[in-house]
Design a protein around this motif. Structure first.
Motif, mmCIF file in Angstrom:
data_model
loop_
_atom_site.group_PDB
_atom_site.id
_atom_site.type_symbol
_atom_site.label_atom_id
_atom_site.label_comp_id
_atom_site.label_asym_id
_atom_site.label_seq_id
_atom_site.Cartn_x
_atom_site.Cartn_y
_atom_site.Cartn_z
ATOM 1 N N PRO A 77 149.119 81.521 17.453
ATOM 2 C CA PRO A 77 148.370 81.152 16.242
ATOM 3 C C PRO A 77 149.242 81.023 14.990
ATOM 4 N N ALA A 78 150.154 81.940 14.756
ATOM 5 C CA ALA A 78 151.018 81.856 13.573
ATOM 6 C C ALA A 78 151.931 80.633 13.640
ATOM 7 N N ASN A 79 152.367 80.269 14.833
ATOM 8 C CA ASN A 79 153.238 79.102 14.980
ATOM 9 C C ASN A 79 152.459 77.802 14.826
ATOM 10 N N GLN A 80 151.209 77.771 15.282
ATOM 11 C CA GLN A 80 150.392 76.578 15.052
ATOM 12 C C GLN A 80 150.279 76.308 13.552
ATOM 13 N N GLU A 81 150.041 77.367 12.799
ATOM 14 C CA GLU A 81 149.927 77.225 11.346
ATOM 15 C C GLU A 81 151.258 76.784 10.743
ATOM 16 N N TRP A 133 143.977 82.107 21.053
ATOM 17 C CA TRP A 133 144.872 80.947 21.033
ATOM 18 C C TRP A 133 144.292 79.794 20.231
ATOM 19 N N ARG A 134 142.969 79.770 20.082
ATOM 20 C CA ARG A 134 142.333 78.658 19.381
ATOM 21 C C ARG A 134 142.295 78.943 17.887
ATOM 22 N N THR A 135 142.893 78.038 17.137
ATOM 23 C CA THR A 135 142.876 78.154 15.686
ATOM 24 C C THR A 135 142.249 76.885 15.128
ATOM 25 N N ARG A 136 142.176 76.812 13.828
ATOM 26 C CA ARG A 136 141.631 75.594 13.225
ATOM 27 C C ARG A 136 142.567 74.410 13.419
ATOM 28 N N TYR A 137 143.790 74.657 13.926
ATOM 29 C CA TYR A 137 144.775 73.590 14.132
ATOM 30 C C TYR A 137 144.911 73.153 15.592
ATOM 31 N N THR A 138 144.383 73.919 16.522
ATOM 32 C CA THR A 138 144.619 73.669 17.951
ATOM 33 C C THR A 138 144.228 72.255 18.367
ATOM 34 N N LEU A 142 146.743 69.273 19.669
ATOM 35 C CA LEU A 142 146.572 68.647 20.988
ATOM 36 C C LEU A 142 146.325 67.151 20.863
ATOM 37 N N SER A 143 145.637 66.728 19.797
ATOM 38 C CA SER A 143 145.356 65.291 19.616
ATOM 39 C C SER A 143 146.631 64.502 19.309
ATOM 40 N N MET A 144 147.687 65.182 18.861
ATOM 41 C CA MET A 144 148.959 64.526 18.554
ATOM 42 C C MET A 144 149.941 64.598 19.721
ATOM 43 N N THR A 145 149.586 65.316 20.780
ATOM 44 C CA THR A 145 150.507 65.624 21.870
ATOM 45 C C THR A 145 150.387 64.616 23.001
ATOM 46 N N ASN A 146 151.516 64.095 23.437
ATOM 47 C CA ASN A 146 151.533 63.203 24.599
ATOM 48 C C ASN A 146 151.531 63.983 25.896
ATOM 49 N N VAL A 147 152.419 64.959 26.011
ATOM 50 C CA VAL A 147 152.552 65.727 27.252
ATOM 51 C C VAL A 147 152.546 67.210 26.907
ATOM 52 N N LEU A 148 151.682 67.940 27.601
ATOM 53 C CA LEU A 148 151.622 69.395 27.488
ATOM 54 C C LEU A 148 152.090 69.968 28.815
ATOM 55 N N VAL A 149 153.136 70.786 28.758
ATOM 56 C CA VAL A 149 153.586 71.511 29.945
ATOM 57 C C VAL A 149 152.970 72.891 29.804
#
Length: 176
Positions: A77-81, A133-138, A142-149
């Motif tokens: 969460p802190a890194n998403q922010e 794990w879910r924040t206001r940014y999650t 994810l909408s900007m991500t092409n590939v999630l490993v």
């Protein structure tokens, strides 16, 4: 937010030549983690506007296929922010579907940790463990991500023959 390291010419963490940002901070604590130092949120250097500018400059050459985020854990969460402003700048310059892709490595499991539950989708607060794990940014990330490993590294499932993954439980999910 801190970051552990930056690679401006990385061919190991996604398709093509990439710029990779290793963020600091991870609570998964996977046994056999390849980047144990980066588990500490205090490890490394501060992620600043100057760091963002340097990364965006490193992404400019046409031979750079895109950006990879790993760590540590980008989905903490802190890194998403800490990352959301930079990712917005990245996507303003290189929109989704354009020449630069975004790969994110996470120990989270996409469906159970990062996607909303039915209660989340209705705006209802739920008390499930994955809510951390879910924040206001999650969703925006994810909408900007092409590939999630996704998936934690499991030492007992380690397989060096896998492309872009460390253990066989991890998946390459093409989101966009």
């Amino acid at each position: 937010m801190n970051y552990a390291s930056i690679r401006t010419c990385d061919i190991a963490n996604g398709e093509g030549v990439r710029v990779s940002l290793f963020v600091s901070g991870c609570t998964h604590k996977c046994k056999g983690c390849f980047n144990e130092d980066a588990q500490s949120f205090a490890y490394g250097r501060k992620f600043t506007k100057e760091t963002e500018d340097m990364l965006l400059k490193a992404l400019e050459p046409s031979y750079i296929a895109g950006l990879t985020l790993l760590g540590g854990e980008p989905m903490e969460p802190a890194n998403q922010e800490g990352l959301i402003g930079f990712l917005r700048r990245f996507r303003e310059r290189w929109p989704l579907g354009g020449p630069k892709t975004l790969w994110i490595y996470t120990g989270c499991v996409y469906e159970s940790d990062l996607l909303p539950t039915s209660g989340d989708a209705l705006g209802v607060e739920t008390n499930t463990p994955h809510k951390r794990w879910r924040t206001r940014y999650t969703d925006e990330i994810l909408s900007m991500t092409n590939v999630l490993v996704d998936g934690p590294f499991v030492e007992e499932l380690k397989d060096i023959s896998l492309r872009f993954r460390g253990s066989s439980n991890q998946r390459l999910l093409h989101l966009h």
